[in-house]
Enzyme design. Structure first.
Site, PDB file in Angstrom:
ATOM      1  N   GLU A   1      41.641  -1.682 -46.390  1.00 46.71           N
ATOM      2  CA  GLU A   1      40.789  -0.727 -47.100  1.00 46.71           C
ATOM      3  C   GLU A   1      41.656   0.381 -47.925  1.00 46.71           C
ATOM      4  O   GLU A   1      41.225   0.791 -49.017  1.00 46.71           O
ATOM      5  CB  GLU A   1      40.112   0.217 -46.147  1.00 46.71           C
TER       6      GLU A   1
ATOM      7  N   SER B   1     -12.706  16.002  -5.678  1.00 42.11           N
ATOM      8  CA  SER B   1     -12.455  16.742  -4.260  1.00 42.11           C
ATOM      9  C   SER B   1     -10.981  17.120  -3.957  1.00 42.11           C
ATOM     10  O   SER B   1     -10.601  18.091  -3.046  1.00 42.11           O
ATOM     11  CB  SER B   1     -13.056  16.044  -2.822  1.00 42.11           C
TER      12      SER B   1
END
Length: 616
Positions: A91, A384
């Site tokens: 690179e 309930s």
């Protein structure tokens, strides 16, 4: 005459010259150097690379990465020199010689790009690539290229070459949402970067040049060819001998692609929601929102909060949770297997008694992450299951009654409101123990009214039921008639008050740390005393009788302690069971997302079977 005129002209122009010199000097003082201008426009402080955050279970094992890009920051010392050299040679061979820009490469690029409005050939150094990855876009435009050069110039002034190289190796893209060499090593080979062979290093070094083209998962042959070209470069530059190169080329490449961490989605979707709440509470955003009514101001607060949350997720935080993987799987299988041949849905939450931590959560049958999570998002009437919380415990607390205290289970009316027992029968005077065990509605509403509506609801305040409003403060609430209702998680949390009389909000998150283990956030909740020890002990006796002799027999797990309460809503649209053992508290809901009667399942009692299978 000419001499006199000359002197006269000098005298005349001198003040003008002084005046011009003065202002010229003033402007000269304002002129800034190139360095000053660039520093003013481009401020580079500490370079921070976003990296994946993760959620871990009670054992410290990760089960979710909560940010899509996968990046793990590697210390420069752990990155092998051979891998660094691969990138330098492929690179930017003159990286340690230039000041961020390779002039010769730039001239070549200018020549090629001169005839085009776009960048057709790059000349980016490693420093420029770092600038692009961290600060800029990847648009191929002239403006972006100039910006890249200026940022590279500043980076070279602020950072050493080694620092720039290390940042670059942690920033570059390796396709498949993978960033940095450590993440690439883990993703493609399930190794740390310093464990890779030279052949594996050369392979991952090929990818950033063109991440899609050189994706080894989809294009291995093409990637392998480029890998060999990189190895040849290393021979040419005398970092490898020809013999070493041949051995590296011949080494088989065996990818071992890492699966994305995304397990226990029922639980993790709740953790992500709780994380936002924890950050919002700790950072003061909730307080600001509570004190602000202006729409635009609230919008700004929300935006600031969301930005802060994203910033934290980008920083690589670790969210430590109480998830028990074994119990989570057990709960998931209990819901799926019990409801496998039914069109109904189910949800469950499990809390560990001694810590009040949320250890398991099931959001639905065969739950998918994109689904509505019924465990904490579905508000349903509780039937309930509300009676112990709203009727019995408040009555016992206020009047000192006990399991053998008497209450009438005959017909009872409040104005035109005349609720009936489920069977339609009347049972005369019964003990509180029998009334709860058999779930007599008329007995429950009598206790509720004797306590007083407001007093009864005051006992419920610590549970922080988010959808309970003043509108619910009416007689029908005593048998589960709420406008919106509660979630399974909320009901589970409320039932933990029957462990020792205290309530502590159930939390999945134990703490949030940075990567070094420093604690960033943790809940600061303090337990609230809801019931006295006397009331708690009596309620535990009542709840035990429900599973031994009453409506909850199918939930009995035969533990040292087991107690709970069933719940059925009008037209049997919802089936509930909430209760606790000596170790865990849990609530299970079964029903359809669009409320419809499921009376055909009532005798089967799937909610009790699920609860028993979880708690056994």
């Amino acid at each position: 005459m000419r001499t006199v005129f000359g002197y006269f002209l000098i005298v005349l122009l001198f003040p003008i010259a002084v005046f011009l010199f003065y202002f010229a000097n003033e402007e000269a003082q304002k002129v800034k150097s190139f360095d000053e201008v660039v520093e003013e426009k481009i401020s580079i402080e500490e370079v921070k690379l976003p990296q994946a955050s993760k959620i871990v279970d009670k054992n410290g094992d990760p089960y979710l990465e909560i940010h899509q890009p996968f990046r793990v920051i590697a210390d420069g010392k752990t990155i092998p020199p051979f891998l660094k050299e691969l990138f330098l040679q492929s690179e930017d061979q003159h990286f340690y010689e230039h000041a961020g820009i390779d002039a010769a490469a730039v001239m070549r690029a200018i020549w090629v790009n001169a005839k085009s409005d776009e960048i057709e050939q790059g000349a980016s150094t490693i420093t420029q690539q770092l600038a692009r990855n961290v600060y800029l876009s990847h648009d191929r435009t002239f403006v972006r290229k100039v910006s890249e050069v200026l940022y590279a110039y500043e980076l070279e002034k602020k950072l050493s070459k080694d620092e720039i190289l290390n940042l670059y190796l942690n920033a570059i893209y390796f396709n498949n949402q993978v960033y940095g060499v450590e993440a690439a090593a883990q993703f493609y080979f399930q190794k740390h970067v310093n464990e890779l062979t030279k052949a594996e290093m050369a392979l991952i070094a090929t990818i950033p040049n063109n991440p899609t083209r050189y994706d080894p998962i989809r294009n291995m042959e093409r990637t392998k060819n480029r890998q060999e070209r990189l190895i040849d470069i290393m021979v040419r530059e005398e970092f490898l001998t020809a013999s070493e190169a041949e051995d590296i080329k011949k080494e088989p490449i065996n990818l071992k692609v890492r699966d994305r961490l995304d397990k226990y989605t029922d639980y993790s979707t709740y953790v992500e929601a709780e994380l936002e709440e924890l950050i919002s509470t700790s950072e003061g955003f909730n307080e600001q929102l509570a004190s602000t009514e202006d729409k635009e101001s609230r919008k700004a607060i929300y935006q600031k909060r969301n930005e802060r949350i994203e910033e934290l997720k980008d920083s690589g935080i670790i969210v430590h949770t109480a998830l028990d993987p074994n119990l989570q799987e057990k709960a998931r299988k209990a819901v799926n297997s019990t409801l496998s041949y039914s069109s109904v849905e189910g949800a469950a939450a499990v809390i560990k008694n001694d810590t009040r931590d949320l250890v398991a959560l099931v959001g639905g049958k065969d739950f998918n992450k994109t689904e509505f999570n019924r465990a904490f998002q579905a508000y349903r009437q509780p039937g309930s299951t509300i009676k112990p919380l709203l009727d019995y415990a408040p009555y016992i607390e206020k009047y000192g009654a006990g399991p053998s205290s008497i209450v009438s289970a005959d017909k009872y009316c409040i104005g035109s409101y005349c609720p009936k027992n489920y069977s339609g029968e009347e049972y005369g005077n019964v003990s509180l123990q029998t009334a709860l065990s058999k779930s007599y509605n008329t007995a429950a509403i009598r206790l509720f009214m004797k306590t007083g509506i407001e007093d009864a609801f005051n006992y419920m305040k610590p549970f922080q039921f988010s959808k309970v409003t003043q509108q619910d403060h009416n007689p029908s609430a005593s048998i589960g008639g709420f406008t919106h209702g509660m979630t399974p998680l909320e009901m589970t949390g409320a039932y933990t008050s029957f462990i020792d009389g205290t309530y502590l909000p159930p939390r999945a998150i134990q703490k949030v740390t940075d990567l070094k283990g420093n604690v960033l956030y943790e809940w600061k909740d303090q337990p609230v005393q809801v019931w006295t020890n006397n009331t708690t002990n009596k309620m535990r006796i009542l709840l035990t009788d429900v599973v031994r002799n009453g409506t909850g027999k199918k939930a009995n797990v035969g533990k040292a302690y087991t107690g709970g309460k069933t719940g059925t809503t009008n037209n049997t649209r919802d089936l509930w069971f909430a209760g606790l053992t000596d170790q865990y508290t849990s609530a299970v809901w079964v029903g359809k997302d669009k409320p419809q009667s499921i009376r055909y399942l009532e005798s089967y009692a799937p909610q009790q079977i699920i609860w028993r299978r979880i708690m056994q």
